[in-house]
Write a protein that holds these residues in place. Structure first.
Motif, PDB file in Angstrom:
ATOM      1  N   ILE A  73       0.936  -1.016  -0.149  1.00 19.00           N
ATOM      2  CA  ILE A  73       0.093  -0.019  -0.022  1.00 19.00           C
ATOM      3  C   ILE A  73       0.900   1.360  -0.041  1.00 19.00           C
ATOM      4  O   ILE A  73       1.782   1.428   1.009  1.00 19.00           O
ATOM      5  CB  ILE A  73      -0.857  -0.035   1.137  1.00 19.00           C
ATOM      6  CG1 ILE A  73      -1.660  -1.278   1.396  1.00 19.00           C
ATOM      7  CG2 ILE A  73      -1.877   1.493   1.473  1.00 19.00           C
ATOM      8  CD1 ILE A  73      -2.493  -1.384   2.544  1.00 19.00           C
ATOM      9  N   PRO A  74       0.597   2.043  -1.085  1.00 17.03           N
ATOM     10  CA  PRO A  74       1.561   3.272  -1.050  1.00 17.03           C
ATOM     11  C   PRO A  74       1.240   4.149   0.021  1.00 17.03           C
ATOM     12  O   PRO A  74       0.176   4.168   0.809  1.00 17.03           O
ATOM     13  CB  PRO A  74       1.058   4.011  -2.414  1.00 17.03           C
ATOM     14  CG  PRO A  74       0.257   3.210  -2.889  1.00 17.03           C
ATOM     15  CD  PRO A  74      -0.177   2.120  -1.983  1.00 17.03           C
ATOM     16  N   PHE A  75       2.334   4.937   0.650  1.00 14.86           N
ATOM     17  CA  PHE A  75       2.000   6.007   1.653  1.00 14.86           C
ATOM     18  C   PHE A  75       1.567   5.284   3.178  1.00 14.86           C
ATOM     19  O   PHE A  75       0.862   5.979   3.637  1.00 14.86           O
ATOM     20  CB  PHE A  75       1.107   7.105   1.160  1.00 14.86           C
ATOM     21  CG  PHE A  75       1.421   7.717  -0.015  1.00 14.86           C
ATOM     22  CD1 PHE A  75       2.426   8.871  -0.106  1.00 14.86           C
ATOM     23  CD2 PHE A  75       0.606   7.448  -0.988  1.00 14.86           C
ATOM     24  CE1 PHE A  75       2.728   9.204  -1.155  1.00 14.86           C
ATOM     25  CE2 PHE A  75       0.739   8.079  -2.435  1.00 14.86           C
ATOM     26  CZ  PHE A  75       1.942   8.941  -2.251  1.00 14.86           C
ATOM     27  N   SER A  76       2.220   4.228   3.223  1.00 16.57           N
ATOM     28  CA  SER A  76       1.809   3.654   4.785  1.00 16.57           C
ATOM     29  C   SER A  76       2.935   2.774   5.038  1.00 16.57           C
ATOM     30  O   SER A  76       3.850   2.328   4.262  1.00 16.57           O
ATOM     31  CB  SER A  76       0.596   2.837   4.538  1.00 16.57           C
ATOM     32  OG  SER A  76       0.284   2.375   3.323  1.00 16.57           O
TER      33      SER A  76
END
Lengths: 715, 159
Positions: free
Chosen positions: B35-38
């Protein structure tokens, strides 16, 4: 146990009341225009049952408000009062207030703290000099409504949809079933891919395939709701807006039975509200001006919904002053969204399209309702987010008509699967303009750096390039390590008014994907709109193209800035052209803005009707003209099974032009040379280094009846 | 005396417990889609057709990363918004405890722990940290719109 019962009753009460309140808005507005015993009886029934049940549940403050409203309605029913504007307003406020109380009750399971004292006093004062009769409200509704109304009650059952043929089903249950059907579709796909040699298994899997498809269609239908559910709120909205901007407007509805997926219906609520507000505030003139123009003082807004080739169109049209393209252009230039030179080259339709740019408004003054220039870009963005489009048409009476074209469902959509750093992503097909593949050499030349941004020259126009792995900040080793292939794959995407190229490592197939919402934890992830399960069982995230563009700051750039400096300085006559070929080596071009679509038809689908070649197209019959015949050229497309057709649209009529090959779409600065050898050729120009004839379209379109005899060439 | 059952597991050497009624199932490591940005939100898992999010308890508790050669286990929790998986190092027994062995969270415990730990049970040989499931799964993505636009304007989108 008793507690649970109470909660259940409360929930049922809230559900039923919210349906009832929605009807009240419409009924009260209608009542204001026309007094009707049946209508009053309907209103009574809703208010009375709210009053009764709230008393039963100990919601005393709510009961008192409903009581006061009921008292006032009694006076209207008995003919002692007529539903004036003031009284209707007060009753509508009561509806709002009850709604607010309901929300409070839903949260706290009590109406403590809800105080409508002021409103109750107002309702009572409107009742006027009537003697206070508190006992009236204590009677049963049938007693109050009288024999006439009672008759109407039996004739028209409560339109809440609860009858022998209907069940109230929890939406979450439907969602769950829909999910399971989605699963079934995936398993079916996997089984079909196995391609077994055993014929029994093959035939069983074929059956599975068929049943699954039918089940999927049936399931989709359960989530469909008529557009009229949304429209029930409109009369109230129109009334409120009319009062605040002193207009008189009547609303008409057509096609309210047209059905849409529930989630889509939800997401067009806001765009529709904006369009209606704009129509009243900017479209419809004030009664004085309308009288001066010889129009009826009361303006008309028509909401129309209909199916069109697997999609649903919703139109909002008014009989007002229409859209002044010049004013929109002036507004857009002032805001710096477009240069004056570029604006001058736009077609009128494109000019009107500028209304969707953020900050552009046709209204010179900001009113409470609209004029701040925020509404229309919201309309466009929200509609595009669900895979729809918005068009501006001119109604036959000169007013404006906005048409939203939206998909029937969001649950299963076509999407392109791309790979970046070994991770797969799905991009909704509706956002994709085209795919460009650059090999290593082309990429080295084609992708340039401008002020630290990567840009690509797509047919003379600079578009920003985003690298998917950079925007998403994919770390090394996030996915299976995979050396990016040589060269660059660009997916050219449309995000609102802007287009950009998304560079990915690999491009896979287009697939029908089952869209699943993201978990609560991922709600803030604006670059993704959902996730899906691929054929091999892996999860892929679905890219939200608008969110991605916003994240990367693409929308910060203006249309004017994204053009090349060279083009901006002296592009006198840039035209977007479709280049096509008729006969050997004969290149022709026509302006792209005249082309509605490019199509391919199997030759056997071309039929003869009254000496004219026609084809069945989008539910109608479209005449087609063989350009080779018109231009006295030798067609070389006769060996092919398919006819390449340019669909040209004028005044709502479509005409197909048969060509041998669609070559390209280009954007060129044209230097037109005179050429008078044929009346259907307006000139010739050098495009892509080759002499190209420019088709004179107006002649061609008028020609089609006359050329009926010359089309023999293709048969 | 009321008995409670806890499903226990180890993360970074510590023993944690979560009420069995919250645990839907325990499964082996599954392939995940990142999951991007996590950071704590480690990935998305296809759990029999349901897409669930996996939260790495090591990251959530600000512990050091799990060694690359050590595959985590999934403790799948029920929650009101559907199932959520917690990534842990190792699954241990189901233990029965009573109120008698319960203690409040030691005041000296690290903030990241305190945030999602509701207390401690003294077991015979070990301490079991009681995980507050709802707070443990309350974590979001780390993307700030404002910064990103400024970033894009000042440095260009290719940075």
């Amino acid at each position: 146990m008793a507690r649970k019962n109470f909660d259940e009753i409360l929930k049922e009460f809230l559900d039923e009341s919210s349906e009832g309140l929605q009807q009240l808005d419409t009924l009260l507005v209608k009542l204001e225009h026309e007094r009707d015993a049946a209508r009053i009886a309907d209103i009574f029934r809703v208010i009375h049952s709210i009053k009764g049940t709230s008393g039963l549940l100990g919601l005393n403050n709510l009961e008192m408000l409903a009581h006061a409203g009921e008292d006032l309605l009694t006076e209207i029913r008995d003919g002692n009062l007529s539903p004036s504007k003031e009284i209707t307003t007060a009753l509508l406020q009561m509806v709002d207030s009850i709604r607010a109380a309901m929300e409070l009750v839903a949260q706290k399971k009590s109406d403590a703290g809800f105080n409508a004292g002021g409103l109750i006093a107002r309702l009572e004062s409107l009742k006027g000099g009537q003697a206070d009769r508190p006992d009236v409200s204590r009677k049963a509704p049938a007693d109050q409504a009288g024999p006439e109304a009672e008759q109407d009650l039996s004739a028209a059952p409560a339109p809440s949809g609860v009858g022998a043929q209907h069940l109230r089903v929890d939406v979450s249950l439907l969602d769950k079933l829909m999910n399971m059907v989605g699963e079934l579709v995936l398993v079916r796909n996997q089984i079909l891919q196995l391609g077994h040699s055993n014929s029994a298994i093959t035939s069983s899997s074929q059956k599975l395939h068929q049943i699954t498809t039918e089940l999927q269609e049936g399931m989709m239908k359960t989530r469909m709701q008529p557009v009229s559910n949304l429209w029930d709120r409109v009369p109230r909205l129109v009334r409120d807006v009319c009062i605040s901007c002193n207009k008189q407007v009547r609303v008409e509805f057509e096609g309210g039975e047209t059905e849409l997926d529930k989630t889509i219906l939800e997401s067009i609520k806001d765009p529709l509200t904006h369009l209606i507000r704009n129509a009243i505030d900017h479209g419809i003139e004030s009664p004085e001006i309308r009288r001066a123009k010889g129009k009826p003082e009361e303006g008309t807004i028509i909401l129309r919904a209909y199916h069109d080739g697997g999609q649903v169109c919703i139109e909002v049209s008014d009989d007002g002053q229409g859209i002044d393209a010049a004013r929109i252009v002036a507004g857009a230039i002032e805001k710096g969204s477009i240069t004056a030179e570029r604006a001058a080259r736009l077609s009128e339709r494109e000019q009107k399209g500028l209304i969707f740019l953020p900050g552009v408004s046709t209204s010179s003054d900001v009113t409470k309702v609209s004029g701040r220039g925020v509404g229309m870009d919201v309309v466009k963005t929200n509609t595009e987010r669900i895979g729809g489009t918005v068009d501006i048409l001119t109604a036959s009476n000169g007013g404006a008509c906005f048409r939203m074209t939206i998909p029937l469902t969001l649950a299963i959509i076509p999407a392109l699967v791309v790979v970046s750093r070994g991770i797969r992503y799905a991009i909704p097909q509706v956002n994709i303009l085209e795919l460009v593949r650059l090999n290593a050499d082309q990429a080295a030349i084609g992708i340039e750096q401008a002020r630290g941004c990567s840009v690509y020259r797509l047919r003379g126009r600079l578009i920003p390039i985003l690298y998917l792995h950079e925007v998403l900040r994919l770390k090394e080793g996030d996915g299976r390590q995979e050396q990016p292939s040589e060269g660059v794959n660009l997916v050219i995407l449309q995000a609102g008014m802007h287009s950009f190229g998304l560079a990915v490592d690999d491009i896979n197939d287009t697939e029908e994907i089952v869209v699943k919402p993201l978990a609560r934890q991922l709600k803030g992830l604006t670059v993704c709109s959902g996730a899906t399960i691929m054929g091999d069982g892996a999860v892929a995230m679905i890219i939200d193209v608008i969110g991605l563009a916003r994240r990367a700051g693409v929308e910060v750039q203006n249309e004017a800035q994204s053009r090349t400096a060279a083009a901006a300085e002296h592009d006198v006559a840039i035209e977007r052209l479709v280049i096509f070929r008729v006969g050997k080596n004969r290149r022709l071009a026509m302006p792209l803005n005249l082309v509605a679509r490019l199509e391919e038809f199997p030759k056997h689908k071309l039929e003869n009707s009254a000496g004219q070649l026609v084809v069945q197209y989008r539910g109608g019959v479209m005449p087609v003209i063989a350009l080779a015949g018109v231009l006295n050229l030798e067609s070389d497309g006769e060996g092919s099974e398919l006819a390449q057709v340019i669909v040209y649209e004028k005044e709502g009529k479509s005409v197909g032009l048969i060509v041998d090959e669609i070559v390209d779409i280009v954007e060129e600065r044209l230097t037109v040379h005179e050429a008078d050898f044929h009346k259907n050729i307006r000139g010739r120009a050098v495009i892509q280094g080759r002499v190209t004839d420019l088709l004179e379209i107006p002649h061609i379109s008028e020609l089609w009846t006359a050329t009926a005899q010359t089309v023999r060439g293709v048969n | 005396m009321a008995m409670r059952q806890f499903c226990t597991f180890r993360v970074g050497g510590e023993l944690f417990g979560i009420g069995v009624e919250r645990v839907q199932e325990v499964i082996n490591y599954q392939q995940m889609t990142p999951i991007p940005f996590s950071s704590a939100l480690r990935g998305l898992i296809n759990l029999r057709g349901q897409i669930i999010v996996a939260i790495d308890l090591r990251t959530r508790l600000q512990m050091e990363e799990r060694p690359a050669d050590q595959a985590p286990m999934n403790v799948v929790l029920r929650s009101e918004e559907g199932a959520v998986s917690l990534l842990v190092d190792e699954i241990c027994d189901v233990v029965n405890v009573t109120e008698q062995t319960f203690e409040a969270v030691p005041v000296t415990m690290r903030a990241a722990f305190k945030e999602i730990i509701s207390g401690v049970h003294k077991l015979d040989k070990d301490l079991m940290l009681v995980l507050d499931a709802q707070r443990a799964i309350d974590v979001g993505v780390e993307m700030s719109e404002v910064n990103s636009v400024e970033h894009a304007v000042s440095h260009g989108v290719s940075n």
